[in-house]
Design a protein around this motif. Structure first.
Motif, PDB file in Angstrom:
ATOM      1  N   GLN A 159     -13.752  49.118  25.549  1.00  0.00           N
ATOM      2  CA  GLN A 159     -13.630  49.149  24.085  1.00  0.00           C
ATOM      3  C   GLN A 159     -14.836  48.549  23.377  1.00  0.00           C
ATOM      4  O   GLN A 159     -15.361  49.127  22.432  1.00  0.00           O
ATOM      5  N   MET A 160     -15.234  47.365  23.830  1.00  0.00           N
ATOM      6  CA  MET A 160     -16.227  46.629  23.045  1.00  0.00           C
ATOM      7  C   MET A 160     -16.938  45.585  23.906  1.00  0.00           C
ATOM      8  O   MET A 160     -16.371  45.108  24.887  1.00  0.00           O
ATOM      9  N   LEU A 161     -18.164  45.271  23.541  1.00  0.00           N
ATOM     10  CA  LEU A 161     -18.893  44.163  24.162  1.00  0.00           C
ATOM     11  C   LEU A 161     -19.001  43.040  23.134  1.00  0.00           C
ATOM     12  O   LEU A 161     -18.946  43.301  21.930  1.00  0.00           O
ATOM     13  N   PHE A 162     -19.158  41.808  23.616  1.00  0.00           N
ATOM     14  CA  PHE A 162     -19.438  40.725  22.676  1.00  0.00           C
ATOM     15  C   PHE A 162     -20.284  39.674  23.371  1.00  0.00           C
ATOM     16  O   PHE A 162     -20.379  39.649  24.614  1.00  0.00           O
ATOM     17  N   ALA A 163     -20.927  38.828  22.561  1.00  0.00           N
ATOM     18  CA  ALA A 163     -21.724  37.721  23.115  1.00  0.00           C
ATOM     19  C   ALA A 163     -21.908  36.687  22.024  1.00  0.00           C
ATOM     20  O   ALA A 163     -21.807  37.002  20.835  1.00  0.00           O
ATOM     21  N   GLU A 164     -22.170  35.480  22.458  1.00  0.00           N
ATOM     22  CA  GLU A 164     -22.474  34.428  21.475  1.00  0.00           C
ATOM     23  C   GLU A 164     -23.913  34.596  20.997  1.00  0.00           C
ATOM     24  O   GLU A 164     -24.816  34.812  21.821  1.00  0.00           O
ATOM     25  N   THR A 165     -24.107  34.512  19.686  1.00  0.00           N
ATOM     26  CA  THR A 165     -25.462  34.584  19.119  1.00  0.00           C
ATOM     27  C   THR A 165     -25.591  33.499  18.054  1.00  0.00           C
ATOM     28  O   THR A 165     -24.596  32.862  17.701  1.00  0.00           O
ATOM     29  N   ASP A 166     -26.804  33.370  17.506  1.00  0.00           N
ATOM     30  CA  ASP A 166     -26.911  32.508  16.325  1.00  0.00           C
ATOM     31  C   ASP A 166     -26.790  33.382  15.078  1.00  0.00           C
ATOM     32  O   ASP A 166     -26.755  34.614  15.165  1.00  0.00           O
ATOM     33  N   ALA A 167     -26.755  32.731  13.923  1.00  0.00           N
ATOM     34  CA  ALA A 167     -26.480  33.467  12.680  1.00  0.00           C
ATOM     35  C   ALA A 167     -27.635  34.358  12.247  1.00  0.00           C
ATOM     36  O   ALA A 167     -27.455  35.250  11.423  1.00  0.00           O
ATOM     37  N   LYS A 168     -28.835  34.120  12.839  1.00  0.00           N
ATOM     38  CA  LYS A 168     -30.006  34.917  12.417  1.00  0.00           C
ATOM     39  C   LYS A 168     -30.237  36.124  13.323  1.00  0.00           C
ATOM     40  O   LYS A 168     -31.208  36.853  13.158  1.00  0.00           O
ATOM     41  N   HIS A 169     -29.372  36.318  14.282  1.00  0.00           N
ATOM     42  CA  HIS A 169     -29.582  37.386  15.259  1.00  0.00           C
ATOM     43  C   HIS A 169     -29.531  38.765  14.577  1.00  0.00           C
ATOM     44  O   HIS A 169     -28.745  38.973  13.655  1.00  0.00           O
ATOM     45  N   PRO A 170     -30.394  39.718  15.038  1.00  0.00           N
ATOM     46  CA  PRO A 170     -30.364  41.057  14.415  1.00  0.00           C
ATOM     47  C   PRO A 170     -28.978  41.716  14.451  1.00  0.00           C
ATOM     48  O   PRO A 170     -28.629  42.473  13.539  1.00  0.00           O
ATOM     49  N   PHE A 171     -28.188  41.442  15.493  1.00  0.00           N
ATOM     50  CA  PHE A 171     -26.840  42.040  15.527  1.00  0.00           C
ATOM     51  C   PHE A 171     -25.967  41.505  14.387  1.00  0.00           C
ATOM     52  O   PHE A 171     -24.992  42.137  14.005  1.00  0.00           O
ATOM     53  N   VAL A 172     -26.317  40.324  13.853  1.00  0.00           N
ATOM     54  CA  VAL A 172     -25.579  39.765  12.715  1.00  0.00           C
ATOM     55  C   VAL A 172     -26.141  40.316  11.408  1.00  0.00           C
ATOM     56  O   VAL A 172     -25.413  40.721  10.509  1.00  0.00           O
ATOM     57  N   ASP A 173     -27.455  40.367  11.352  1.00  0.00           N
ATOM     58  CA  ASP A 173     -28.136  40.646  10.094  1.00  0.00           C
ATOM     59  C   ASP A 173     -28.134  42.131   9.730  1.00  0.00           C
ATOM     60  O   ASP A 173     -28.068  42.499   8.558  1.00  0.00           O
ATOM     61  N   GLU A 174     -28.226  43.002  10.724  1.00  0.00           N
ATOM     62  CA  GLU A 174     -28.349  44.445  10.469  1.00  0.00           C
ATOM     63  C   GLU A 174     -26.988  45.127  10.547  1.00  0.00           C
ATOM     64  O   GLU A 174     -26.146  44.726  11.338  1.00  0.00           O
ATOM     65  N   GLU A 175     -26.809  46.184   9.737  1.00  0.00           N
ATOM     66  CA  GLU A 175     -25.589  46.993   9.855  1.00  0.00           C
ATOM     67  C   GLU A 175     -25.756  47.879  11.086  1.00  0.00           C
ATOM     68  O   GLU A 175     -26.282  48.988  11.014  1.00  0.00           O
ATOM     69  N   GLN A 176     -25.305  47.366  12.244  1.00  0.00           N
ATOM     70  CA  GLN A 176     -25.724  47.979  13.513  1.00  0.00           C
ATOM     71  C   GLN A 176     -24.872  49.169  13.971  1.00  0.00           C
ATOM     72  O   GLN A 176     -25.333  49.990  14.731  1.00  0.00           O
ATOM     73  N   MET A 177     -23.622  49.277  13.521  1.00  0.00           N
ATOM     74  CA  MET A 177     -22.752  50.420  13.851  1.00  0.00           C
ATOM     75  C   MET A 177     -22.679  50.703  15.362  1.00  0.00           C
ATOM     76  O   MET A 177     -22.855  51.825  15.824  1.00  0.00           O
ATOM     77  N   MET A 178     -22.446  49.644  16.135  1.00  0.00           N
ATOM     78  CA  MET A 178     -22.287  49.755  17.593  1.00  0.00           C
ATOM     79  C   MET A 178     -21.077  48.924  18.016  1.00  0.00           C
ATOM     80  O   MET A 178     -20.778  47.914  17.353  1.00  0.00           O
ATOM     81  N   PRO A 179     -20.408  49.296  19.119  1.00  0.00           N
ATOM     82  CA  PRO A 179     -19.247  48.510  19.557  1.00  0.00           C
ATOM     83  C   PRO A 179     -19.668  47.237  20.293  1.00  0.00           C
ATOM     84  O   PRO A 179     -19.316  47.029  21.453  1.00  0.00           O
ATOM     85  N   PHE A 180     -20.480  46.451  19.610  1.00  0.00           N
ATOM     86  CA  PHE A 180     -20.893  45.142  20.121  1.00  0.00           C
ATOM     87  C   PHE A 180     -20.635  44.123  19.018  1.00  0.00           C
ATOM     88  O   PHE A 180     -21.011  44.339  17.866  1.00  0.00           O
ATOM     89  N   MET A 181     -19.981  43.001  19.352  1.00  0.00           N
ATOM     90  CA  MET A 181     -19.638  42.010  18.329  1.00  0.00           C
ATOM     91  C   MET A 181     -20.354  40.692  18.600  1.00  0.00           C
ATOM     92  O   MET A 181     -20.090  40.024  19.605  1.00  0.00           O
ATOM     93  N   PRO A 182     -21.289  40.297  17.724  1.00  0.00           N
ATOM     94  CA  PRO A 182     -21.898  38.969  17.859  1.00  0.00           C
ATOM     95  C   PRO A 182     -20.909  37.904  17.384  1.00  0.00           C
ATOM     96  O   PRO A 182     -20.275  38.062  16.345  1.00  0.00           O
ATOM     97  N   ILE A 183     -20.784  36.841  18.170  1.00  0.00           N
ATOM     98  CA  ILE A 183     -19.853  35.758  17.824  1.00  0.00           C
ATOM     99  C   ILE A 183     -20.688  34.502  17.538  1.00  0.00           C
ATOM    100  O   ILE A 183     -21.438  34.042  18.407  1.00  0.00           O
ATOM    101  N   VAL A 184     -20.554  33.977  16.333  1.00  0.00           N
ATOM    102  CA  VAL A 184     -21.374  32.828  15.900  1.00  0.00           C
ATOM    103  C   VAL A 184     -20.456  31.630  15.663  1.00  0.00           C
ATOM    104  O   VAL A 184     -19.506  31.720  14.871  1.00  0.00           O
TER     105      VAL A 184
END
Ligand code: NAD
Length: 501
Positions: A380-405
């Motif tokens: 269904q989905m991938l996720f990983a811990e990132t910081d708040a400035k990560h591109p996956f947080v900042d950009e409207e990425q439209m992918m089944p990946f969830m950055p967790i901050v």
């Protein structure tokens, strides 16, 4: 009836019978409308199209040329005005019925053309068009007093120019037809070039059925090969009274520069904030169900999660238990390098990330491969811990990946959510049972949709109360579009009479 009209009707009947490809008698089409005479325009929206002639016949809404499409739609608008509410109801019924009936073949067609999202969800979206509000939505407002009665009615503009996205081409245009025609308008679509063939198939099918039932041939027109030039021609055309744009920042900007009134359903980057009063299982399930839907192509879909430090481990455990897969640091780095391109900032020395379109709407298993792991296709989905400035947080990425901050406080969680939303005022989600936290986030983000303790689609009536639209007008403020969005309000006043008591 003129000779032109009789032969025209014969041609149309022959064509319809040919297309049906059967010996069974086809329903008798209503007479084709007489070609309209040219008339001077006074801006009232009732000018007949001077181009109305045989070249507009037999196209069933699919045109090569933007100006021809606009002329045909103007003619259809005038026909719809004559045929009244019954014809609007018939159009609504036809679009809803055909979208549901063709959900599977059209879902496949769109999936094969765009190669983004998930086939099962493409099919599901078409099955939902029946939830889009139609003719019954429009109720006049009445006032009555010593000076008589006054009626405010919601009346059509004429022809609406509509731009649709690649992310849900047939669903958006189908929902738009229901809304726009329910309000008495005709329309012309400029679809996304990478999702235009499937859109034209649906438009043709809708118009063929609408013509059979009502005699109106071109209520929803489309430019078969859309380009930026056809967009410009559409925006300039005198018959287009209103624009409806569903897409990203560039098209919203372009529409606002046309000088026409534009209803803009623009981009989003919906943040989720999770506090320590929530139910982590419910939050995890909702994040997966909203964020994984159609591989996160929905503009309302969960794009990044901020979670209180003391709840983060529990939430991630629940994400793993419910079908999402956690990436480690090295895997995240590999995926980030594949999913974004980095251009050097101008002068600031900071590299700016842009989404790599090859990864938009791709399956989680495809993203996993880029991250260096093999996962089964149904992941269904991938996720990983990132910081708040990560591109996956900042950009409207439209992918089944969830950055967790992780955040240290409610205030920080809300402040980071606000930053990530970029002021689009689109959608935000909270998982919390603390009414003060909920209220604080609602006030700070001020988004069009704010969902509490559910998945983002609940904001569109899917698992929450409300109605559906695939066009959520954010920068221009109309909200979740509905038939009233496409109307002019007109007041009719009877002085000193017709108030009975
Ligand atoms: P996109 O912006 O690339 O394209 C959307 C439409 O605009 C297409 O028809 C495209 O051909 C046209 N377009 C793009 N740039 C243009 C320009 N400069 N001039 C004229 N036309 C132009 O978006 P997309 O990838 O198809 O869709 C995803 C985007 O749409 C995301 O940003 C998403 O958030 C947004 N979206 C918003 C809503 C909403 O209801 N608010 C709904 C769906 C999608």
């Amino acid at each position: 009836m003129s000779a032109v009209n009789e032969s025209l009707i014969r041609d149309v009947v022959a064509e319809v019978l040919g297309r049906l490809g059967s010996a069974a008698p086809a329903p008798q089409p209503a007479p084709a409308p007489a070609p309209a005479a040219p008339a001077a325009s006074c801006g009232c929206g009732t000018k007949k199209s001077s181009a109305a002639n045989v070249s507009l016949r037999g196209k069933y809404g699919v045109f090569q040329d933007a100006n021809e499409a606009c002329a045909a739609a103007q003619e259809a608008f005038l026909q719809l005005r004559e045929k009244g509410i019954a014809a609007r109801r018939k159009i609504e019924e036809i679009v809803k019925t055909l979208a549901e009936k063709n959900a599977e073949p059209w879902g496949k067609l769109e999936f094969e053309e765009t190669k983004i999202g998930r086939l099962d969800h493409k099919i599901a979206k078409l099955g939902l068009i029946k939830l889009v509000p139609g003719v019954d939505w429009l109720r006049p407002d009445a006032r009555s007093g010593d000076h008589g009665i006054t009626l405010e009615e919601y009346t059509p503009f004429g022809v609406v120019g509509a731009i649709t996205p690649s992310t849900h081409s047939i669903p958006t245009l189908s929902g738009n037809i229901v809304n726009i025609a329910a309000a008495g308008n005709a329309m012309v679509f400029n679809a996304h070039p990478s999702a235009a063939k499937c859109a034209a198939v649906a438009v043709r099918a809708y118009n063929e059925a609408i013509y059979r039932e009502t005699g109106i041939e071109n209520i929803a027109c489309i430019i078969e090969k859309p380009t930026l030039d056809s967009f410009a021609a559409l925006c300039k055309n005198e018959f287009i009274r209103l624009l409806l744009v569903t897409g990203g920042p560039m098209v919203v900007k372009a529409a606002m520069q046309t000088g026409k009134r534009a209803i803009c359903a623009g981009p989003g980057n919906p943040p989720v904030f999770v506090d320590d009063t929530c139910c982590p299982t419910r939050a995890a399930k909702a994040i997966i169900s909203g964020g994984a839907f159609d591989n996160n192509l929905l503009c309302i879909g969960e794009k990044e999660v901020f979670v209180l430090d003391n709840t983060a481990d529990k939430l991630m455990q629940k994400l793993s238990e419910n079908g999402a897969v956690k990436l480690n640091e090295a895997q995240l780095e590999r995926l980030t390098k594949a999913a974004f391109t980095f251009k050097e900032g101008q002068g600031g020395g900071c590299a700016h990330a842009s989404v790599n379109r090859d990864f938009i709407g791709k399956d989680a298993s495809v993203l996993a491969q880029a991250a260096g792991i093999n996962l089964p296709p149904g992941t269904q989905m991938l996720f990983a811990e990132t910081d708040a400035k990560h591109p996956f947080v900042d950009e409207e990425q439209m992918m089944p990946f969830m950055p967790i901050v992780r955040v240290k406080s409610v205030e920080e969680g809300i402040a980071e959510s606000l930053k990530a939303e970029h002021g689009y005022k689109h959608t935000a989600i909270i998982h919390s049972h603390d009414v003060e936290n909920i209220t604080a986030m609602a006030r700070a983000l001020d988004t069009t949709l704010f969902v509490k303790n559910g998945a983002s689609p609940a904001g569109l009536g899917l698992g929450g109360e409300g109605y559906l639209s695939f066009s959520i007008a954010t920068p221009t403020g109309e909200g979740i579009t509905n038939p009233r969005t496409f109307t002019r309000v007109r007041r009719c006043v009877m002085v000193d009479n017709l108030r009975i008591y």
